[in-house]
Design an enzyme around this catalytic site. Structure first.
Site, PDB file in Angstrom:
ATOM      1  CD1 TRP A 100      -4.174   1.871   5.561  1.00  0.00           C
ATOM      2  CD2 TRP A 100      -6.226   2.720   5.663  1.00  0.00           C
ATOM      3  NE1 TRP A 100      -4.664   1.931   4.280  1.00  0.00           N
ATOM      4  CE2 TRP A 100      -5.937   2.454   4.314  1.00  0.00           C
ATOM      5  CE3 TRP A 100      -7.483   3.249   5.972  1.00  0.00           C
ATOM      6  CZ2 TRP A 100      -6.826   2.695   3.279  1.00  0.00           C
ATOM      7  CZ3 TRP A 100      -8.371   3.488   4.933  1.00  0.00           C
ATOM      8  CH2 TRP A 100      -8.043   3.212   3.612  1.00  0.00           C
TER       9      TRP A 100
ATOM     10  CE1 TYR B 134      -3.576   2.635   0.566  1.00  0.00           C
ATOM     11  CE2 TYR B 134      -2.291   3.293   2.480  1.00  0.00           C
ATOM     12  CZ  TYR B 134      -3.311   3.535   1.587  1.00  0.00           C
ATOM     13  OH  TYR B 134      -4.061   4.687   1.697  1.00  0.00           O
TER      14      TYR B 134
ATOM     15  CD  GLU C 195      -8.255   7.595   4.605  1.00  0.00           C
ATOM     16  OE1 GLU C 195      -8.146   7.481   5.841  1.00  0.00           O
ATOM     17  OE2 GLU C 195      -7.359   7.242   3.819  1.00  0.00           O
TER      18      GLU C 195
END
Length: 190
Positions: free
Chosen positions: A56, A26, A48
């Protein structure tokens, strides 16, 4: 000196990227790279928001589940979701089953469905700050900026939900409006 850390391939990276293979990929291939397109930005904004209060990595590892559950984050499709779709989402173990976040994602699609094509892209990118110096340490990277606060307020004024200043800044980082890779990180744009 930077706080960048040597990764398994010998390249310097932001320290947060080295905790899992998922993060390395990522970090190297997505985070901080410019993202354009209304649906793509709606997806990032939604993810988000789902990340708020969570790690995350939790969202990243469920991203394909989110995409399947939310019709690929195609605004026009999510805007037509019914109460039955909402209940389906709240029962879907492949996503985060938070009622407020599910409701906000659907409501945001309904708002955005009335925007002109390209309007979300232009709106978000109009809040990109001027490039500043590259951070040397994670402590140099803010969680909120004047620009993210302005973006958050502007999105809320237009009817979007779950878009606070911290979420807006995370969106800016993820979508390349800012480049918060450390100064000597392999993924930093020239």
């Amino acid at each position: 000196m930077s706080e960048a850390v040597v990764g398994p391939d010998g390249a310097l990276r932001c320290p947060w990227a080295l905790s899992t293979e998922d993060y390395i990929t990522y970090h190297d291939e997505e985070w901080g790279r410019p993202v354009h397109g209304d649906d793509a930005l709606y997806e990032r904004l939604s993810l988000e928001a789902f990340q708020s209060g969570l790690s995350w990595i939790t969202i990243l590892r469920r991203r394909e589940g989110f995409r399947a559950a939310f019709a690929g984050f195609r605004i026009a499709e999510v805007a037509t979701f019914t109460d039955a779709d909402r209940e389906r989402l709240l029962a879907d173990a492949g996503i985060i089953r938070n009622r407020a976040k599910v409701d906000a994602t659907i409501a945001n699609a309904r708002v955005l469905a009335d925007w002109a094509p390209g309007e979300l892209d232009e709106f978000i990118w109009s809040h990109a700050p001027k490039p500043g110096p590259a951070p040397k340490a994670l402590g140099d990277v803010p969680a909120v900026t004047d620009e993210s606060t302005a973006l958050s307020k502007a999105l809320k004024k237009r009817g979007l939900r779950f878009v606070g200043p911290t979420t807006a800044y995370a969106l800016m980082q993820a979508c390349g409006l800012v480049d918060d890779h450390l100064v000597d990180c392999v993924a930093r744009r020239p």
